[in-house]
Design an enzyme around this catalytic site. Structure first.
Site, short mmCIF file in Angstrom:
data_model
loop_
_atom_site.label_atom_id
_atom_site.label_comp_id
_atom_site.label_asym_id
_atom_site.label_seq_id
_atom_site.Cartn_x
_atom_site.Cartn_y
_atom_site.Cartn_z
N ARG A 79 0.86 -1.18 0.00
CA ARG A 79 0.00 0.00 0.00
C ARG A 79 0.89 1.23 0.00
NH1 ARG A 79 -2.18 1.03 5.41
NH2 ARG A 79 -0.77 2.81 5.38
N HIS A 100 -3.84 4.52 4.39
CA HIS A 100 -4.93 3.56 4.55
C HIS A 100 -6.22 4.17 3.99
CE1 HIS A 100 -7.38 0.42 6.33
NE2 HIS A 100 -8.13 1.35 6.88
N TYR A 150 3.99 6.25 11.04
CA TYR A 150 4.30 4.90 11.47
C TYR A 150 5.13 4.10 10.47
CZ TYR A 150 0.14 3.95 8.57
OH TYR A 150 -0.77 3.91 7.54
#
Length: 380
Positions: free
Chosen positions: A269, A273, A282
């Site tokens: 990805r 998100h 993160y």
């Protein structure tokens, strides 16, 4: 916040993919012979590869346009698929029209393969409808936001296929994070027990929001399925040709009475998100850089170029198609009519329901009371 390190191995390095990962086109665009899978894509000639490339360019443009619409306040939210185009297009183009898809909220490329109206992709994200499209018009259920629930729906549908004596297949898409949900595991129990014609297509994009896949899966996710009695395969999810091949193999098994298959497409990805997420909080920037070198579009572009199939005329035609689709998507979003208040009662049940009709009547009389009040006091 300290960026978490994703401990899972990255496919497609200088020495090729890790053992057991099916790959037919390397990150450098080199075609890798495979005696087991080559026959499954023997019909995919240069023109077909160009078509797959066009598909991936178009859906990436759809994704970028929808992201821009969200940033401009025209959509409430958008779940990008950037980096996952090959897994979705390769598998989506393997399906027959009578196969039925049960997806999560990120499979807009699969919806494109199924022929969804572009405006319908955006309805739920604009807040204009409870769901985007008629599932039976394109044989694809509307996106499931509850993580993993669609696997149960797919398995149930596949059991219905068995009862009907048909050879269609149900295909369910989900991410690596969903494999920790009870629904996915329960679905595999039923699918294995009844040998249902269903494909579990896991797009391992390495991040379940901010949790790296290495935290919840210390072995490849595909290794879990055989414990349920379901054969599995691990494929390079950035290789559109390999994804097409393994999906065709799973479809053939299901149609011939061989039961379910679990496919783990190892991809990445590259975006957030959703547009509400900030992955820089993160995710290690070096990890993103490593995966950007394995971009599914660049890979096929290099392969086509090596075969003399990536000339100026072709790229211009692809760009024109992507531009036209993006313009249609934007126009459909901006021209979307606002729903009437009573539309909330539509499509709740498949047949008329007196209980719901009574609620709608009460609600409409409640709304009309405001108009009556305005008339009585002379206001407009």
């Amino acid at each position: 916040m300290v960026a978490l390190k994703n401990i899972e191995s990255v496919p497609g390095g200088p020495d090729g993919p890790p053992p057991g990962l099916i790959q037919l086109i390397t990150a450098d665009g080199i075609r890798v012979p495979d005696p087991a899978y080559d026959p499954l894509v023997a019909d995919v000639d240069g023109a077909a590869l160009q078509g797959l490339y066009e598909d991936m360019v178009v859906v990436r443009r759809i994704d970028a346009e929808a992201t821009a619409l969200q940033r401009q306040g025209e959509l409430a939210l958008w779940p990008p698929l950037l980096g996952q185009e090959a897994a979705q297009i390769g598998s989506g183009r393997a399906l027959r029209r009578d196969d039925f898809v049960f997806s999560s909220y990120r499979e807009n490329a699969v919806a494109y393969c199924r022929g969804v109206d572009l405006t319908d992709i955006l309805r739920v994200w604009r807040g204009n409808a409870s769901s985007g499209w008629d599932p039976y018009a394109i044989n694809m259920a509307t996106p499931q936001v509850i993580i993993g629930a669609q696997t149960l729906h797919a398995t149930g549908y596949a059991m219905g296929i068995l009862n009907d004596g048909d050879d269609a297949v149900a295909v369910t898409y989900f991410g690596d994070g969903a494999t920790s949900q009870g629904d996915v595991n329960e679905a595999m129990v039923f699918a294995a027990s009844f040998q249902a014609p269903v494909i579990f297509f896991c797009q391992n994009n390495h991040w379940a929001i901010s949790e790296p896949v290495g935290l919840q899966a210390h072995v490849p996710i595909a290794n879990r399925a055989p414990g349920f009695g379901i054969p599995s395969v691990r494929v390079d999810g950035n290789d559109v040709l390999a994804c097409l091949a393994v999906t065709r193999q799973a479809l053939a098994r299901a149609r011939s009475g061989g039961g379910p298959t679990f496919i783990e497409a190892v991809t990445y990805r590259m975006g957030p998100h959703t547009t509400a997420d900030d992955p820089t909080r993160y995710r290690d920037a070096n990890e993103l850089e490593d995966w950007a070198a394995k971009d599914p579009l660049k890979r096929l572009e290099a392969h086509l170029d090596s075969r003399g199939l990536f000339d100026e005329a072709f790229t211009a035609a692809v760009k024109a198609k992507a531009d036209a689709v993006a313009a249609e998507l934007r126009a459909g979003c901006l021209d979307m009519p606002e729903p009437a208040p009573s539309d909330v009662f539509k499509h709740v049940y498949s047949t008329p329901n007196s209980w719901l009709d009574r609620q709608q009547d009460h609600y409409e009389r409640y709304l009309s009371s405001f108009a009556d009040s305005a008339s009585s006091d002379g206001s407009s």
